[in-house]
Scaffold this motif. Structure first.
Motif, PDB file in Angstrom:
ATOM      1  N   VAL A  87      14.702  -0.693  -4.994  1.00 26.87           N
ATOM      2  CA  VAL A  87      14.263   0.351  -4.063  1.00 26.87           C
ATOM      3  C   VAL A  87      13.116   1.124  -4.699  1.00 26.87           C
ATOM      4  O   VAL A  87      13.183   1.524  -5.865  1.00 26.87           O
ATOM      5  CB  VAL A  87      15.421   1.310  -3.720  1.00 26.87           C
ATOM      6  CG1 VAL A  87      14.947   2.378  -2.739  1.00 26.87           C
ATOM      7  CG2 VAL A  87      16.596   0.537  -3.126  1.00 26.87           C
ATOM      8  N   TYR A  88      12.057   1.321  -3.909  1.00 26.70           N
ATOM      9  CA  TYR A  88      10.864   2.000  -4.401  1.00 26.70           C
ATOM     10  C   TYR A  88      10.516   3.189  -3.502  1.00 26.70           C
ATOM     11  O   TYR A  88      10.823   3.195  -2.307  1.00 26.70           O
ATOM     12  CB  TYR A  88       9.674   1.033  -4.427  1.00 26.70           C
ATOM     13  CG  TYR A  88       9.888  -0.166  -5.311  1.00 26.70           C
ATOM     14  CD1 TYR A  88       9.499  -0.150  -6.644  1.00 26.70           C
ATOM     15  CD2 TYR A  88      10.491  -1.323  -4.813  1.00 26.70           C
ATOM     16  CE1 TYR A  88       9.701  -1.259  -7.470  1.00 26.70           C
ATOM     17  CE2 TYR A  88      10.701  -2.429  -5.618  1.00 26.70           C
ATOM     18  CZ  TYR A  88      10.310  -2.391  -6.944  1.00 26.70           C
ATOM     19  OH  TYR A  88      10.521  -3.482  -7.751  1.00 26.70           O
ATOM     20  N   LYS A  89       9.863   4.160  -4.088  1.00 25.46           N
ATOM     21  CA  LYS A  89       9.398   5.314  -3.333  1.00 25.46           C
ATOM     22  C   LYS A  89       8.059   4.972  -2.701  1.00 25.46           C
ATOM     23  O   LYS A  89       7.200   4.326  -3.314  1.00 25.46           O
ATOM     24  CB  LYS A  89       9.252   6.519  -4.257  1.00 25.46           C
ATOM     25  CG  LYS A  89       8.981   7.836  -3.528  1.00 25.46           C
ATOM     26  CD  LYS A  89       9.003   9.001  -4.518  1.00 25.46           C
ATOM     27  CE  LYS A  89       8.802  10.335  -3.813  1.00 25.46           C
ATOM     28  NZ  LYS A  89       8.857  11.475  -4.777  1.00 25.46           N
ATOM     29  N   GLY A  90       7.887   5.388  -1.439  1.00 20.04           N
ATOM     30  CA  GLY A  90       6.636   5.104  -0.750  1.00 20.04           C
ATOM     31  C   GLY A  90       6.230   6.240   0.157  1.00 20.04           C
ATOM     32  O   GLY A  90       6.975   7.206   0.359  1.00 20.04           O
ATOM     33  N   ARG A 120       0.826  -1.202   0.000  1.00 20.57           N
ATOM     34  CA  ARG A 120       0.000   0.000   0.000  1.00 20.57           C
ATOM     35  C   ARG A 120       0.863   1.255   0.000  1.00 20.57           C
ATOM     36  O   ARG A 120       0.576   2.208  -0.742  1.00 20.57           O
ATOM     37  CB  ARG A 120      -0.930  -0.012   1.216  1.00 20.57           C
ATOM     38  CG  ARG A 120      -1.904   1.164   1.245  1.00 20.57           C
ATOM     39  CD  ARG A 120      -2.994   0.985   2.294  1.00 20.57           C
ATOM     40  NE  ARG A 120      -2.465   0.730   3.621  1.00 20.57           N
ATOM     41  CZ  ARG A 120      -2.587  -0.421   4.264  1.00 20.57           C
ATOM     42  NH1 ARG A 120      -3.216  -1.437   3.684  1.00 20.57           N
ATOM     43  NH2 ARG A 120      -2.094  -0.577   5.478  1.00 20.57           N
ATOM     44  N   MET A 121       1.908   1.294   0.833  1.00 14.36           N
ATOM     45  CA  MET A 121       2.722   2.508   0.913  1.00 14.36           C
ATOM     46  C   MET A 121       3.487   2.782  -0.376  1.00 14.36           C
ATOM     47  O   MET A 121       3.840   3.925  -0.662  1.00 14.36           O
ATOM     48  CB  MET A 121       3.682   2.439   2.103  1.00 14.36           C
ATOM     49  CG  MET A 121       4.834   1.485   1.974  1.00 14.36           C
ATOM     50  SD  MET A 121       6.008   1.562   3.358  1.00 14.36           S
ATOM     51  CE  MET A 121       5.044   0.915   4.721  1.00 14.36           C
ATOM     52  N   THR A 122       3.759   1.745  -1.169  1.00 16.20           N
ATOM     53  CA  THR A 122       4.491   1.913  -2.433  1.00 16.20           C
ATOM     54  C   THR A 122       3.571   1.911  -3.646  1.00 16.20           C
ATOM     55  O   THR A 122       4.048   1.940  -4.782  1.00 16.20           O
ATOM     56  CB  THR A 122       5.516   0.782  -2.608  1.00 16.20           C
ATOM     57  OG1 THR A 122       4.837  -0.479  -2.630  1.00 16.20           O
ATOM     58  CG2 THR A 122       6.561   0.793  -1.510  1.00 16.20           C
ATOM     59  N   ARG A 132       4.861  10.934   5.560  1.00 12.61           N
ATOM     60  CA  ARG A 132       6.306  10.931   5.312  1.00 12.61           C
ATOM     61  C   ARG A 132       6.648  10.098   4.085  1.00 12.61           C
ATOM     62  O   ARG A 132       6.147   8.979   3.914  1.00 12.61           O
ATOM     63  CB  ARG A 132       7.056  10.395   6.521  1.00 12.61           C
ATOM     64  CG  ARG A 132       7.238  11.371   7.653  1.00 12.61           C
ATOM     65  CD  ARG A 132       8.059  10.746   8.768  1.00 12.61           C
ATOM     66  NE  ARG A 132       7.357   9.624   9.394  1.00 12.61           N
ATOM     67  CZ  ARG A 132       7.910   8.801  10.266  1.00 12.61           C
ATOM     68  NH1 ARG A 132       9.188   8.950  10.594  1.00 12.61           N
ATOM     69  NH2 ARG A 132       7.198   7.820  10.808  1.00 12.61           N
ATOM     70  N   ILE A 133       7.524  10.664   3.256  1.00 15.17           N
ATOM     71  CA  ILE A 133       7.993   9.924   2.079  1.00 15.17           C
ATOM     72  C   ILE A 133       9.150   9.028   2.509  1.00 15.17           C
ATOM     73  O   ILE A 133      10.036   9.455   3.262  1.00 15.17           O
ATOM     74  CB  ILE A 133       8.439  10.886   0.965  1.00 15.17           C
ATOM     75  CG1 ILE A 133       7.259  11.762   0.529  1.00 15.17           C
ATOM     76  CG2 ILE A 133       8.985  10.107  -0.240  1.00 15.17           C
ATOM     77  CD1 ILE A 133       7.622  12.805  -0.493  1.00 15.17           C
TER      78      ILE A 133
END
Length: 343
Positions: free
Chosen positions: A72-75, A55-57, A81-82
């Motif tokens: 590595v992924y952005k979430g 969910r966060m990503t 908070r990122i």
């Protein structure tokens, strides 16, 4: 052993080790990781379910980069908070790199070491959640096209980054209750925040040892070709210790100054890339390579980094300064620095 004879042997041996390691079949051993987490529950950060990581990503829709053990992924956390989510590959490793990462970084708290915010472990599903570094890794600035102004850093900023990394390493070696040797210091593993403050990351290959213990026992070589200290893959050069990180740091310093292209292990002139002996002959020219608009004032930063780098890459570990001395040298006067003897 002379430098000329050591370089081909060292390069061959390091490549051989990597080839042999890559041929070994890996077995996922998440049970060991789970046992470790249960035994060290008081040390670890927040634990997330895999569904929460998805969910966060946004189902891993925004990929930031690829590493040796995963992507590595952005979430985004629920509080807005990122974060950067490192999803470890199910087909690589035996759980050891996950344990290394959690065990190492859970013991740290330093402005120049990346912060671990949480993790996920559901059988073979393993993820690490870190603070997000908007300027990415140092790699893109070291190996960048010098005509691209978006990836240019001035001399003073490079010097500040180099000093910050040195402070972070000095902390890992001497400031923790348990000494941490990183074993994979390179531009790719240095992250930069909004203000280009450097953060040491990726502790998957790290080794922990009591703070008074200087010699490290290792079964196999670890690190990245071009940054691995000689003693890591051949004990004839000396014992493995925190001085092995000093060597890797020195190689990175010289790359930061010279703006060298990414190391190519198949380059037929690789010995010149790994050990740039011509620096000794023309240190003035080296300090100006790839740096646009350099002045006498900014050249001092580059000269200081170059001389310190040469000290750090001494073949024998006992000839390299500890990171505490490296910090002192970088903060001192360039006039007090002497170029080390040729190896």
């Amino acid at each position: 052993m002379t430098l000329a004879s050591a370089v081909p042997f060292m390069l061959f041996l390091s490549i051989f080790v990597y080839i042999m390691c890559s041929r070994k079949p890996h077995k996922n051993n998440w049970q060991n990781a789970e046992l470790f987490l249960q035994q060290h529950e008081s040390l670890i950060q927040k634990r997330y379910k895999y569904s929460e990581v998805q969910r966060m990503t946004k189902s891993f829709s925004n990929k930031l980069g690829q590493g040796g053990f995963g992507s590595v992924y952005k979430g985004t956390l629920r509080d807005g908070r990122i974060v950067a989510v490192k999803l470890l590959s199910e087909s690589k490793g035996d759980g050891g790199e996950f344990i290394n990462e959690v065990a190492s970084i859970s013991k740290t708290s330093h402005v120049n070491v990346v912060t671990l915010l949480g993790f996920c472990l559901e059988k073979s599903k393993r993820a690490l959640i870190y603070e997000f570094m908007p300027n990415g890794s140092l790699e893109k600035f070291v190996y960048s096209d010098r005509s691209n102004t978006e990836t240019q850093l001035d001399c003073e900023k490079l010097y500040e980054i180099a000093t910050g990394i040195a402070r972070g390493l000095e902390y890992l070696h001497n400031g923790c209750n348990t000494r941490i040797v990183h074993f994979d210091i390179k531009p790719h593993n240095i992250l930069l925040d909004h203000y280009y403050c450097p953060k040491i990351s990726d502790f998957g290959l790290a080794k922990l040892c009591p703070s008074r213990e200087s010699i490290i026992s290792m079964a196999t070589a670890r690190g990245t070709i071009g940054y691995i200290a000689p003693e890591v893959f051949s004990r004839s050069f000396g014992v493995v210790s925190s001085k092995s990180d000093v060597y890797s740091y020195g190689m990175m310093l010289l790359e930061m100054v010279g703006g060298r292209k990414k190391i190519d292990a198949e380059n037929e002139r690789c010995s010149e890339v790994y050990f740039p002996q011509w620096i000794y002959d023309d240190i003035d020219r080296y300090c100006k390579v790839g740096i646009p608009g350099i002045t006498s004032e900014t050249e001092e930063f580059m000269r200081k980094m170059t001389v310190v780098g040469l000290w750090c890459i001494q073949i024998m570990p006992e000839n390299r300064p500890p990171m505490s001395k490296v910090v002192e040298m970088l903060n001192g006067s360039v006039d007090d620095l002497q170029i080390p003897p040729r190896q």
